[in-house]
Design an enzyme around this catalytic site. Structure first.
Site, PDB file in Angstrom:
ATOM      1  N   HIS A   3       5.660  23.750 -42.550  1.00 34.52           N
ATOM      2  CA  HIS A   3       4.221  23.875 -42.823  1.00 34.52           C
ATOM      3  C   HIS A   3       3.483  24.511 -41.638  1.00 34.52           C
ATOM      4  CE1 HIS A   3       0.375  22.464 -44.693  1.00 34.52           C
ATOM      5  NE2 HIS A   3      -0.016  22.468 -43.429  1.00 34.52           N
ATOM      6  N   GLU A   4       3.704  23.972 -40.447  1.00 32.74           N
ATOM      7  CA  GLU A   4       2.975  24.506 -39.274  1.00 32.74           C
ATOM      8  C   GLU A   4       3.409  25.943 -39.001  1.00 32.74           C
ATOM      9  OE1 GLU A   4       0.594  22.645 -38.721  1.00 32.74           O
ATOM     10  OE2 GLU A   4       1.439  20.824 -39.596  1.00 32.74           O
ATOM     11  N   HIS A  64       1.705  28.362 -41.324  1.00 34.01           N
ATOM     12  CA  HIS A  64       0.300  28.604 -40.979  1.00 34.01           C
ATOM     13  C   HIS A  64       0.132  29.856 -40.117  1.00 34.01           C
ATOM     14  CE1 HIS A  64      -2.302  25.576 -42.598  1.00 34.01           C
ATOM     15  NE2 HIS A  64      -1.740  24.548 -42.008  1.00 34.01           N
TER      16      HIS A  64
HETATM   17  N1  B3K Z   1      -4.366  21.826 -39.607  1.00 32.53           N
HETATM   18  C1  B3K Z   1      -3.913  20.544 -39.134  1.00 32.53           C
HETATM   19  C2  B3K Z   1      -4.820  19.417 -39.517  1.00 32.53           C
HETATM   20  C3  B3K Z   1      -5.985  19.234 -38.632  1.00 32.53           C
HETATM   21  C4  B3K Z   1      -6.716  17.960 -38.984  1.00 32.53           C
HETATM   22  C5  B3K Z   1      -7.977  17.801 -38.231  1.00 32.53           C
HETATM   23  N2  B3K Z   1      -8.575  16.506 -38.456  1.00 32.53           N
HETATM   24  C6  B3K Z   1      -2.538  20.240 -39.594  1.00 32.53           C
HETATM   25  C7  B3K Z   1      -2.066  20.969 -40.791  1.00 32.53           C
HETATM   26  O1  B3K Z   1      -2.579  20.834 -41.881  1.00 32.53           O
HETATM   27  O2  B3K Z   1      -1.177  21.752 -40.653  1.00 32.53           O
HETATM   28 ZN    ZN Z   2      -1.858  22.627 -42.690  1.00 32.67          ZN
END
Ligand code: B3K
Ligand code: ZN
Length: 864
Positions: free
Chosen positions: A298-299, A302
Site C-alpha cells: 500500500h505505502e 502511494h
Molecule cells: N496516508 C497514511 C495515513 C495518514 C493518517 C493521518 N491521520 C497512511 C496510508 O493510508 O497509507
Molecule cells: Zn494510504
C-alpha cells in the site's frame, strides 16, 4: 466550551487556490529533545496580482526570528494557529526560526520521540507542528533538509537522496538530503536514531538499480526479511500490472514503536508502525504476514497514487486512499487467494463501513464538511472508496481501466488534483459515460437493493427485477449507477448461459434506474440466482432465499466469494429465525450436514473451508437488526457454536490430526494452519483429555499462528487450560512488546464477570503503556470490539471503562482517543438501558474541559 471556542468546520465548497507558491523549501533541524531549532527558508512567489497577506499555519511553535530577503521583517502577526505576514514582495525569500519540543509531543503528530528516536508524522496537518508553512496538499515544493544531531543518533534521514554529511565544529554530526520531486508538506519526513539496517537492491524493468534500506530497532534484524521481500514483490507487481516504476534511487522504510496508524508513505522514506514490519514465524501469525505484505505494498503504491499525483485538498482524500486500497487489494489477490481477499474486504465493508454509514459520522467518500481531518481516515474514505474504484474497474474492464490510469498520469503527474479529474480520465480513456456513476462520490449511506425473481416454466423465461432505494436524506433523483453481477445455476449446479432473443447477455447488469427488469430466455428449469456476485457493488441486498437455494449456491457458485456469502446468509437466517426462542436455537440438519461435508472433504481451498465453517462475527449479526439484541444474539450464536462443536467433534478431531503443517509460509501451509485453527476453536468447546493434550501441544509450538490458535480457542471456550497457558505466554514473551500485544488482546477477550477488573489490573503490567497506541488498542480496543458480553454489560461498567480511558487519552493523544471512541458512535442502535449508559459516557466527554477537536467532532455528532 463557549460557541466561539468551538472547533470550526471547513467546507469543500469554500476551496480557493493558494495566493503564493513555495517554489523551494530549505529546512535545517538542530535536534534537541526539549528544544529543537528549526530554520526554514522558503522561496515564495505570488500567484495572484493583489497584495494579499501570506497566511501560514503553525501549532505549538515558538517563533524566534523572521527575515525577508536577509533583512529582519516585522510586518507580521501571530493569530491563534496562523502567522500572517503582510506586504510581501512579488517574489522573496522568507526565513523563519522556530523552536519545538519533540520530547513532550505525545500526540505522535509533527516531530516527536519514539523510544529514543526522532521521527515525524505530517499527514494530514502535522507539518504545522514543525514550522510555519502553507500546510495544504496543493502547495508543492522541492525540499533540501539538513539534520544536525548528537552522534549517538547514527542515522539522520529525510526524503530523497543524501547529498552531504559530516561533523560539526561542536562534535555533533549532520546529513543533508535533497528531494528532487515537488511534494506537499504532508509527505515530508525526518528520522534520526540508532538502528540496525537491512540493505538490499531492486533492479527496475528499465534496468535502474534501486537501493532498499529497512531500519529497525537494534536486535530486530531477524524479523526484517518478510517486509523487504514484500517490498520487492510490490515493486515488481506495480511494473507488471500498472506499468509503474519507482523513481528515486533509494527507498527507505523505518519501523518505529510509537505510531498512530499502520504506516506513512512519505516520499522515499516510509515510516512504519513496527507491528506492520517485524515478523518471523515465532513471533508473527500468518495473518500478520499477510497484513505486512499488504501495508508495505500500500505505502509503495502511494508513490504514484498519492505522491506523484496528489490531492488538491483533504476532501479529496479518497482520490489517493480509495485508489491505493484498490491497488493493494489487487496486489494481494494477484499474489494470493482472490476469494479470501475479497471475503476480508467485504467483511470490513459490511461490519465497519455499513455501520459508519448508518451512524452519526456518515459521510460521502468525498466529505463536504470536516472539523478535524484526522477523523476522516475512515473505512468510508478508504474501503468504500476502494469499492467505488472497483466498480469503475468492473464497468470499464481491465484494459480500459489501465488506459484510464495511463491518461490520469499523463495529464496530472506532478499535480494536486480532484476525484473529478480521476473519473474524467477514466471516462475519457474508455469512452464510457460515468456522469451518473459519479454520484457515488457525493452520497453517504448504504444503498439498498431488492431483487424480485420470476420464472415462467412454459416460456422458459427468467426475469429479475432490481429496485434500488437511496439511503436516507439523499437529494432527489439520486439513483446510482450500480454494476450488478449475477450467475444463474441450474439444478445440477451448472452455470446457465445468459441469453435474450439469441443474444449473449453480460453477467454484469447495469442498474441505473429505480426499478429495472432484466429478462433471460431459454432457461430450462427454475434457476438458482447468485446475486451481487463477488459483492459487485457496496449495497445491502434484500433477498429472501430459501435454505435450499442458499445451500445450492454454497455448493456450486463459480465465485468462491459468493459460496462464502451464501454460507453467511444461512447462519444469519438461522439466527433471525431463532430470535423468538433463543434458548432453543438450533441449526437445521441440512446446515450441519453441509458443514460436515466441508470438514470431511479436506480438499480444495482449505483456507476457504476454514472461512465457510466459521460463524459470522457479532457485528455481522448486529448489522441485521435495527435495534441490536445483544443478549439474544450472544445466546443463539453460543448455542450454534456448541452444537457444531458437539455434532462434528469427531470430524474436527480427524481433520485436525490428518492435516500436516510443514511450518513454512507458503499458501498451502497457511491454509492448513487456518483450517486446523478452526478445528481447535470448536474442539476446545468439547473438553476431554485428548483435546487438552492437542491444545497444549499447539500452544507449545514454535509457530505463532498455532500458538495463538490454541490460546484463542481456550480463552473463547473458557477452557480450564486458559489460565496456565496465558501465564506461560507472559513469562515467555515479556521481552517482546509486539508479541505481548497478542497477549493483551487475549486477556481482553475473557468473557468472565471479572473482565473489567482484570483489564484495570493490566494497566499496571510492565509492558503496558497508555502513550503507545498499539498497547491501548490491543487491550482496550480488543475489549470494546470483541468482548461483546462484557463490554455491553447491562450495568454499564464496560462503557465506563472506555469512557475513563478516553478522558485520559484526550490529553495524551487525541487521534488515538478519537479512534477508540468508535464503539460509542452507534449507541442509538442499542436497547434503552445500554443506549442510556453509552450516552452518559458521551455526555461526560462533552462536558470535559480541554476536549480535543478530534473528540469534539464525533461526540457532538453522536449526541445531536
Ligand atoms: N496516508 C497514511 C495515513 C495518514 C493518517 C493521518 N491521520 C497512511 C496510508 O493510508 O497509507
Ligand atoms: Zn494510504
Amino acid at each position: 466550551m463557549t460557541v466561539s471556542e468551538q472547533p470550526q468546520a471547513q467546507y469543500l465548497k469554500d476551496y480557493t487556490a493558494p495566493n503564493f507558491s513555495i517554489e523551494h523549501t530549505e529546512l535545517t533541524f538542530d535536534l534537541q529533545p526539549l528544544n529543537t531549532k528549526v530554520t526554514a527558508l522558503l522561496t515564495l512567489k505570488r500567484t495572484t496580482h493583489e497584495n494579499s497577506a501570506l497566511v501560514l499555519d503553525g501549532i505549538d511553535l515558538q517563533l524566534i526570528e523572521l527575515e525577508v530577503d536577509n533583512t529582519p521583517y516585522s510586518n507580521y502577526k501571530v493569530e491563534g494557529e496562523h502567522l500572517i505576514i503582510n506586504d510581501l514582495p512579488h517574489a522573496c525569500q522568507l526565513k523563519m526560526v522556530t523552536k519545538i519540543s519533540p520530547q513532550t509531543n505525545t500526540s505522535l503528530e509533527g516531530l516527536y520521540l519514539s523510544g529514543g528516536a526522532y521521527c515525524t508524522q505530517c499527514e494530514a496537518q502535522g507539518f504545522r507542528k514543525i514550522t510555519y508553512f502553507m500546510d495544504r496538499p496543493d502547495v508543492l515544493s522541492t525540499y533540501d533538509v539538513t539534520i544536525i544531531a548528537d552522534k549517538s543518533f547514527k542515522q539522520l534521514l529525510s526524503n530523497g537522496n543524501e547529498i552531504d554529511s559530516g561533523e560539526t565544529q561542536d562534535g555533533r554530526h549532520f546529513a543533508k538530503w535533497q528531494d528532487p520531486f515537488k511534494k506537499p508538506s504532508y509527505l515530508f519526513a525526518l528520522v534520526a536514531g540508532d538502528f540496525d539496517v537491512l540493505k538490499d537492491t531492486y533492479t527496475t524493468k528499465s534496468g535502474r538499480e534501486i537501493e532498499l534500506a529497512l531500519f529497525v530497532d537494534k536486535g530486530n534484524l531477524s524479523k526484517t526479511p518478510h517486509a523487504i521481500n514484500s517490498l520487492k514483490k510490490a515493486m515488481q507487481w506495480d511494473e507488471e500490472r500498472f506499468d509503474l516504476e519507482y523513481d528515486l534511487d533509494i527507498y527507505m522504510i523505518v519501523a518505529v514503536d510509537f505510531f498512530n496508524m499502520g504506516a506513512m508513505e512519505n516520499k522515499g522514506l516510509n515510516v512504519f508502525n513496527s507491528k506492520c514490519v517485524l515478523a518471523n514465524q515465532e513471533t508473527a501469525t500468518d495473518k500478520d504476514y499477510h497484513t505486512i505484505e499488504s501495508i508495505v505494498g500500500h505505502e509503495y503504491f502511494h508513490n504514484w497514487t498519492g505522491n506523484r499525483v496528489t490531492c488538491r485538498d483533504w476532501f479529496q482524500l479518497s482520490l489517493k486512499e480509495g485508489l491505493t486500497v484498490f491497488r493493494d487489494q489487487e496486489f494481494s489477490s494477484d499474489l494470493g487467494s482472490r476469494a479470501l481477499n475479497r471475503i476480508d474486504a467485504v467483511k470490513v465493508m459490511r461490519t465497519h463501513q455499513f455501520s459508519e454509514d448508518a451512524g452519526p459520522m456518515a459521510h460521502p467518500i468525498r466529505p463536504e464538511k470536516v472539523i478535524e481531518m484526522n477523523n476522516f481516515y475512515t473505512v468510508t474514505v478508504y474501503d468504500k472508496g476502494a469499492e467505488v474504484i472497483r466498480m469503475m474497474h468492473t464497468l470499464l474492464g481491465e484494459v480500459n481501466f489501465q488506459k484510464g490510469m495511463q491518461l490520469y498520469f499523463e495529464r496530472h503527474d506532478g499535480q494536486a488534483v480532484t476525484c473529478d479529474d480521476f473519473v474524467a480520465a477514466m471516462s475519457d480513456a474508455s469512452a464510457i459515460d460515468l456522469s451518473q456513476f459519479k454520484r457515488w462520490y457525493n452520497q453517504s449511506g448504504t444503498p439498498r437493493l431488492k431483487a424480485i425473481q420470476h420464472y415462467d416454466q412454459e416460456k422458459q423465461l427468467f426475469t429479475l427485477t432490481v429496485e434500488q432505494s437511496a439511503p436516507l436524506n439523499q437529494p432527489d433523483n439520486s439513483n446510482l449507477h450500480i454494476p450488478f453481477a449475477i450467475e444463474l445455476l441450474n439444478e445440477k449446479g451448472e452455470s446457465t448461459a445468459l441469453t435474450y432473443q439469441g443474444e449473449q447477455q453480460d453477467h454484469v447488469l447495469n442498474v441505473t434506474e429505480q426499478t429495472q427488469t432484466f429478462t433471460f430466455d431459454s432457461i430450462e428449469s427454475r434457476p438458482v440466482a447468485v446475486l451481487l456476485e463477488d459483492f459487485s457493488a457496496p449495497c445491502i441486498l434484500n433477498q429472501q432465499n430459501s435454505e435450499h437455494d442458499l445451500l445450492h449456491i454454497m455448493r456450486f457458485a463459480r465465485s468462491d466469494f459468493s459460496r462464502w456469502d451464501a454460507q453467511q446468509q444461512l447462519f444469519i437466517k438461522a439466527v433471525k429465525e431463532a430470535m423468538d426462542a433463543p434458548e432453543q436455537a438450533k441449526l437445521s440438519d441440512n446446515v450441519i450436514t453441509a458443514l460436515r461435508v466441508l470438514v470431511e472433504a479436506q480438499s480444495g481451498d482449505l483456507a476457504l473451508i476454514a472461512e465457510l465453517i466459521k460463524l459470522p462475527s457479532f457485528d455481522t449479526f448486529a448489522a441485521e437488526f435495527e435495534i441490536i439484541q445483544v443478549d439474544e444474539i450472544i445466546t443463539i450464536t453460543t448455542r450454534f457454536e456448541q452444537q457444531i462443536a458437539t455434532q462434528l467433534a469427531s470430524e474436527f478431531l480427524s481433520c485436525y490430526n490428518s492435516l500436516v503443517d510443514d511450518g513454512s509460509i507458503n499458501a498451502n501451509a497457511v491454509a492448513i494452519r487456518a483450517l486446523k485453527g478452526m478445528c481447535l476453536h470448536y474442539l476446545a468447546k468439547t473438553q476431554n483429555d485428548e483435546v487438552s493434550s492437542i491444545i497444549s501441544n499447539a500452544a507449545d509450538s514454535s509457530n505463532m499462528t498455532n500458538v495463538l490458535a490454541a490460546l484463542s480457542a481456550v480463552v473463547k471456550a473458557s477452557h480450564p487450560l486458559s489460565g496456565s497457558l496465558l501465564n506461560h505466554f507472559d513469562s515467555q514473551w515479556r521481552h517482546d512488546v509486539l508479541v505481548m500485544d497478542k497477549w493483551f488482546a487475549l486477556q481482553a477477550m475473557h468473557a468472565d464477570a471479572d473482565a473489567i477488573d482484570n483489564i484495570k489490573a493490566l494497566y499496571e503490567h510492565p509492558s503496558f503503556d497508555f502513550s503507545n497506541p498499539n498497547r491501548v488498542r490491543a487491550l482496550v480496543g480488543s475489549f470494546s470490539h470483541f468482548n461483546t458480553s462484557q463490554f455491553h454489560r447491562e450495568d454499564g461498567k464496560g462503557y465506563e471503562l472506555l469512557g475513563d480511558l478516553l478522558i485520559k487519552l484526550n490529553a495524551i493523544n487525541p487521534q488515538n482517543a478519537s479512534r477508540m471512541l468508535t464503539p460509542f458512535m452507534s449507541w442509538k442502535r442499542f436497547d434503552e438501558t445500554r443506549a442510556k449508559a453509552m450516552k452518559a459516557q458521551l455526555q461526560r466527554l462533552a462536558n470535559l474541559d480541554g476536549l480535543s477537536a478530534d473528540l469534539y467532532e464525533k461526540v457532538e455528532k453522536a449526541l445531536n
